[in-house]
Design an enzyme around this catalytic site. Structure first.
Site, short mmCIF file in Angstrom:
data_model
loop_
_atom_site.label_atom_id
_atom_site.label_comp_id
_atom_site.label_asym_id
_atom_site.label_seq_id
_atom_site.Cartn_x
_atom_site.Cartn_y
_atom_site.Cartn_z
N LYS A 244 0.85 -1.19 0.00
CA LYS A 244 0.00 0.00 0.00
C LYS A 244 0.89 1.25 0.00
O LYS A 244 1.94 1.27 0.65
CB LYS A 244 -0.90 -0.02 1.23
CG LYS A 244 -1.97 1.05 1.29
CD LYS A 244 -2.89 0.82 2.51
CE LYS A 244 -4.03 1.81 2.56
NZ LYS A 244 -4.95 1.54 3.72
N SER B 110 -9.90 1.23 2.49
CA SER B 110 -9.01 2.08 1.74
C SER B 110 -7.89 1.35 1.01
O SER B 110 -7.30 1.90 0.08
CB SER B 110 -8.40 3.12 2.66
OG SER B 110 -7.52 2.51 3.60
N SER C 35 -10.12 -1.27 6.62
CA SER C 35 -9.48 -0.97 5.33
C SER C 35 -8.68 -2.11 4.71
O SER C 35 -8.25 -2.01 3.57
CB SER C 35 -8.55 0.24 5.46
OG SER C 35 -9.30 1.43 5.45
#
Lengths: 100, 493
Positions: free
Chosen positions: B81, B156, B180
């Site tokens: 990420k 996310s 997330s």
């Protein structure tokens, strides 16, 4: 609780966000919708319940006070928007004509 | 030797390289080629890192040539990420304000994955600063769900979920503050693990909610998630909240559960969460079927209620934004970040750089958090939320006195269309009602694919007590074997 436009402006100042009038207006509406949901928490009877800031039962995490390698100066300055020699460069804070 | 990316596992990659069926460089190249061929449709990545990948792959191949033992993740294409620092990459958090930020140190979790032999293929798209449940709040544009390109992958950590789902990588890392990792895992049909708070170091992962954030893996199998967790876990001197708990062999926990079955395991379905409004009926039914499956496998099953968790969303949207508004104060365009041009003074520099650099959802959360912490409102909001958090933790602790595993859906609905919820922040927030309580309580939880609704994958969430990841992964592995979900989306076939 609902938030007024004046409060939105005040909070934006506290958060150092230079928002436009349009942004202030739409944020006021959005925040009031969200706060309308969040306000359900006021209904909970939490009298006498202690607060929790951290999910695990830990206290201070200590280490020996020993010198160890840190970020190199060049690395620390690598992403500076503006620099001069070994310093971050920012607009003047004191002196000059600055009234603030 | 042809390499079928969508069928690769950690074990098959490492064993294949060790047996010289293929080289680490070949695996890395196939992965990079697949990324290049699919990124226009998916946009899982903010940055692809072929140089880093091939260099790491060559190091593995050198070990093979020298006859050395291979580390556990040897040659495994892995995506990170874009809130995790790695020297040689930009770390942008999908934000305009960090669009040019070059990492100057490594995130501990990333470093540990690479030290275990993982191959870094790139940095994944995300909701800006991890604020969101759809990956639409990204300055680089939304990611697309490989099961339906018109749909969001969740968020996310949406890019990380897409990368694994679409076989661009075998493993990826995300971060989970309110769901997330687990919610995009559910929406993309991947296995998605949020470890216990303090299990994995947060050092080098750009902070959102410091008392809630935890890094964890996406994988296509539970065993692969266990491999990643084993590599990442443990105390890190650079994160005072990383705990000095022993790190068991999580892969062995999966193997042992498969050998020993579920006898003695106590599984509780969270009844009052299942009765919440807005839960897709098919998802509710499938969640109950999962508990039936556990019973069939020999577990003792029952029901539990977590009444204060009804208020978890409200508590979270105070605590999360409060912590975020503090953490994001550092983005002042002085030491790093995009600076608004020709500022008159320092205040003007802050005000314009931040207003221009942050996207709408980031501004919303900063405003909400600043308001909740401001004079006159602090106790009514932040104080009240912290007291609610105490009760939520207490109710989970009581539930874990009776049960080893708690079961809820991961998300109330399958993937939704891009743009569908973009205009209504509150509706978007409701996507995380089942995952948020776990972050407030600090427990570990995993989303495992349990089937499909409306033709799209849906996940079940298993929750276990603090540092009970062995139990969690064991139960997840048993469920995976029963459900036999085909994790390869049609897009990849």
């Amino acid at each position: 609780m609902s938030i007024s436009e004046e409060q939105v402006r005040h909070v934006a100042m506290l958060a150092r966000l230079g928002l436009s009038d349009d942004q202030i207006a739409s944020l006021g509406q959005e925040l009031n919708t969200i706060l309308g949901h969040i306000d359900q928490i006021q209904k909970l009877d939490l009298e006498g319940v202690e607060t929790t800031a951290h999910p695990l039962d830990v206290v201070n995490s200590m280490r020996a006070d020993e010198i160890r390698p840190g970020l190199l100066r060049e690395d620390a300055l690598k992403n500076a928007p503006e620099r001069q020699d070994n310093a971050f460069l920012i607009p003047r804070i004191v002196g000059g004509d600055d009234a603030s | 030797m042809s390499i079928n990316l969508s069928k690769l596992t950690v074990r098959s990659v490492r064993d294949g390289i060790a047996a010289k069926e293929f080289s680490a460089r070949e695996v890395a190249q196939v992965s990079l080629d697949h990324i290049a061929a699919t990124e226009d449709a998916l946009h899982a990545f903010n940055q692809v890192t072929p140089e880093l990948a091939l260099e790491a792959a060559d190091a593995i191949d050198a070990k093979v040539a020298a006859g050395e033992d291979l580390p556990p993740l040897a040659g495994v294409p892995t995506a990170f990420k874009d809130n995790m620092n790695l020297v040689g990459t930009r770390t942008t958090c999908s934000s305009k304000i960090l669009s040019n930020y070059e990492s100057v140190y490594d995130c501990t979790a990333v470093r540990r994955m690479l030290d275990a032999g993982a191959i870094p293929v790139g940095k994944c798209n995300m909701d800006e600063f991890a604020f969101g449940s759809s990956t639409e709040n990204s300055a680089t544009g939304p990611s697309h769900n490989p099961w339906d390109l018109d749909c969001v992958p969740g968020g996310s950590s949406g890019g990380s979920a897409v990368a694994v789902s679409a076989a661009q990588a075998v493993l990826s890392l995300g971060s989970d503050t309110g769901g997330s990792i687990r919610q995009p895992g559910a929406l993309t049909g991947t296995v998605a693990l949020k470890p216990t708070y303090g299990r994995v170091s947060r050092y080098g992962c750009v902070a959102f909610g410091s008392s809630l954030d935890q890094i964890g893996p996406f994988a296509r199998t539970v065993e692969d998630a266990a491999f990643a967790l084993s590599a990442m876990s443990g105390k890190d001197p650079m994160d005072a909240t990383s705990m000095n708990e022993p790190v068991p062999d999580y892969v062995a926990a999966v193997t042992n559960a498969r050998a020993n079955g579920m006898k003695g395991l106590r599984v509780g379905i969270v009844r009052d969460m299942l009765d919440m409004d807005g839960l897709h009926t098919r998802i509710k039914g499938m969640t109950e079927e999962v508990v039936g499956t556990f019973a069939r496998l020999g577990a003792t099953v029952g029901e539990v209620n977590l009444p204060t968790s009804q208020h978890a969303l409200a508590a979270y949207y105070i605590i999360g934004p409060a912590e975020a508004s503090s953490n994001l104060a550092r983005f002042d365009a002085v030491r790093y970040g995009v600076r608004a041009p020709e500022a008159e003074d320092v205040m003007d520099l802050y005000m314009r750089s931040r207003a221009e650099g942050f996207g709408p959802e980031s501004i919303r959360r900063i405003m909400l958090g600043t308001y909740a912490l401001s004079a006159g409102y602090y106790d009514a909001y932040y104080g009240q939320a912290q007291r609610a958090r105490t009760l939520i933790i207490r109710e989970f602790a009581e539930a874990f006195a009776d049960y080893d595993i708690l079961v809820t859906p991961t998300s109330p609905e399958p993937a939704f269309k891009i743009g569908e919820k973009a205009a209504d922040p509150l509706t978007m927030y409701l996507n995380d009602i089942f995952t948020i309580p776990v972050n407030l309580a600090g427990n570990c939880a995993i989303s495992v694919p349990m089937g499909k609704a409306k033709g799209l994958p849906v996940g079940v969430q298993l929750i276990a007590n603090h540092f009970a990841e062995e139990t969690l992964l064991g139960a997840a592995a048993m469920l995976e074997r029963e459900i036999r979900f085909d994790s390869t989306p049609p897009f990849v076939r």
